[in-house]
Scaffold this active site. Structure first.
Site, mmCIF file in Angstrom:
data_model
loop_
_atom_site.group_PDB
_atom_site.id
_atom_site.type_symbol
_atom_site.label_atom_id
_atom_site.label_comp_id
_atom_site.label_asym_id
_atom_site.label_seq_id
_atom_site.Cartn_x
_atom_site.Cartn_y
_atom_site.Cartn_z
ATOM 1 N N ASP A 52 2.470 5.132 -2.396
ATOM 2 C CA ASP A 52 3.527 4.799 -1.500
ATOM 3 C C ASP A 52 4.643 5.049 -2.721
ATOM 4 O O ASP A 52 5.792 5.776 -2.189
ATOM 5 C CB ASP A 52 3.669 3.798 -0.392
ATOM 6 C CG ASP A 52 2.385 4.872 0.794
ATOM 7 O OD1 ASP A 52 2.118 5.913 0.431
ATOM 8 O OD2 ASP A 52 2.240 3.867 1.943
ATOM 9 N N PHE A 171 5.705 -3.804 9.726
ATOM 10 C CA PHE A 171 4.355 -3.842 10.096
ATOM 11 C C PHE A 171 4.028 -5.427 9.842
ATOM 12 O O PHE A 171 3.373 -5.620 10.359
ATOM 13 C CB PHE A 171 3.728 -2.819 10.128
ATOM 14 C CG PHE A 171 2.263 -3.545 9.852
ATOM 15 C CD1 PHE A 171 1.187 -3.147 11.574
ATOM 16 C CD2 PHE A 171 0.998 -3.764 8.756
ATOM 17 C CE1 PHE A 171 -0.045 -3.221 11.471
ATOM 18 C CE2 PHE A 171 0.018 -3.804 9.479
ATOM 19 C CZ PHE A 171 -0.571 -3.777 10.591
ATOM 20 N N SER A 172 4.662 -5.123 8.603
ATOM 21 C CA SER A 172 4.089 -7.097 8.000
ATOM 22 C C SER A 172 4.624 -7.399 8.510
ATOM 23 O O SER A 172 4.641 -9.189 8.860
ATOM 24 C CB SER A 172 3.945 -6.956 6.868
ATOM 25 O OG SER A 172 3.793 -6.227 5.872
#
Length: 279
Positions: A52, A171-172
């Site tokens: 990514d 998300f983390s």
């Protein structure tokens, strides 16, 4: 008119360079000129080999020329990638046949107004992360939406994200996963010292703001997609809204986003009693 495709890879990884060389040779054999100098001007597609991070780097170039990106994952998760390394021969065939679709992903426009009056602008496809400038200190900040303050707290950071970025830093930080075709903006406080510091999902036309409070000259920084850092000293205001220009991603697979989640996060689905896939 000859076809031209930009090939981008992580030049520091021998496996990525080897894959890029093979890809370029295969495309050249099919009469498609490949560019390796990093310029996206006049190309129909940018094929990116890596994780990514490499795709985010390529997006900085491709977005300026409205060129779609097709990611081939050589990294770990590779949420932005469309194919895995073993699928490279199929990628070549599909690109030669122009057998792919292009979808648009929301971006963020980011404006930082500092107390000395200077203004700096940037953009992101995943997130703008407001983080503490010193390891031993928290960021003291007020968050606001659409011109109204919502809450003030100390924290390690505040992630302002797109749905695409909901599977990344947000998300983390405990934020929700938002399907990429949902038009929304996310606010995810990170390690906030407050009773009300829940993740927020707001509409795509909303304007998000973070004010770094002028307490004890606490310094903050803003990371755009984890790649570009902007200073936000005490008293700065960070304004984030929907980006005027999206990033375009080439898609070859019709697998729904739920399937991508299961595959990328290796989610257990044993016991699922849904209708079996039809042959």
């Amino acid at each position: 008119m000859s076809r031209r495709i930009l090939v981008v890879c992580h030049e520091g990884r021998p496996d990525a360079v080897y894959a890029a060389d093979n890809l370029s040779a295969a495309l050249d054999a099919n009469g498609i000129e490949t560019i390796r100098d990093g310029s996206a001007e006049g190309v129909e597609l940018a094929i990116v080999l890596g994780g990514d991070g490499t795709i985010l780097r390529a997006a900085e170039v491709a977005r300026r020329h409205d060129v779609p990106l097709l990611g081939v994952n050589l990294g770990h998760v590779g949420f932005l990638a469309e194919a895995e390394e073993e699928a490279l021969p199929d990628v070549v065939d599909r690109v030669v046949a122009r057998d792919y679709l292009v979808e648009e992903r929301m971006t963020l426009d980011i404006t930082i107004t500092r107390p000395d009056g200077t203004v700096e602008r940037d953009w992101a496809i995943n997130e703008a992360a407001v983080e503490k400038g010193a390891r031993a200190r928290m960021v003291e900040a007020t968050i606001g939406v659409d011109g109204r303050g919502l809450s003030t707290f100390g924290c390690d950071g505040i992630v302002l994200a797109t749905p695409t970025g909901s599977t990344a830093y947000a998300f983390s930080g405990g934020g929700p996963i938002v399907w990429p075709d949902v038009e929304a903006l996310l606010v995810v406080p990170v390690a906030a010292h407050a009773l009300f510091a829940r993740p927020l999902v707001v509409g795509p036309s909303s304007v998000l703001e973070v004010e770094v409070l002028p307490y004890e000259e606490k310094h903050a920084v803003v990371w755009c997609d984890g790649r570009r850092m902007l200073d936000a000293p005490a008293g700065s205001r960070i304004r984030v809204c929907r980006g005027a220009q999206p990033v375009r991603l080439a898609r070859m697979s019709h697998v729904p986003f739920s399937g991508r989640l299961v595959a990328k996060f290796h989610l257990p689905v044993q016991g699922w009693r849904g209708v079996r896939e039809r042959a």
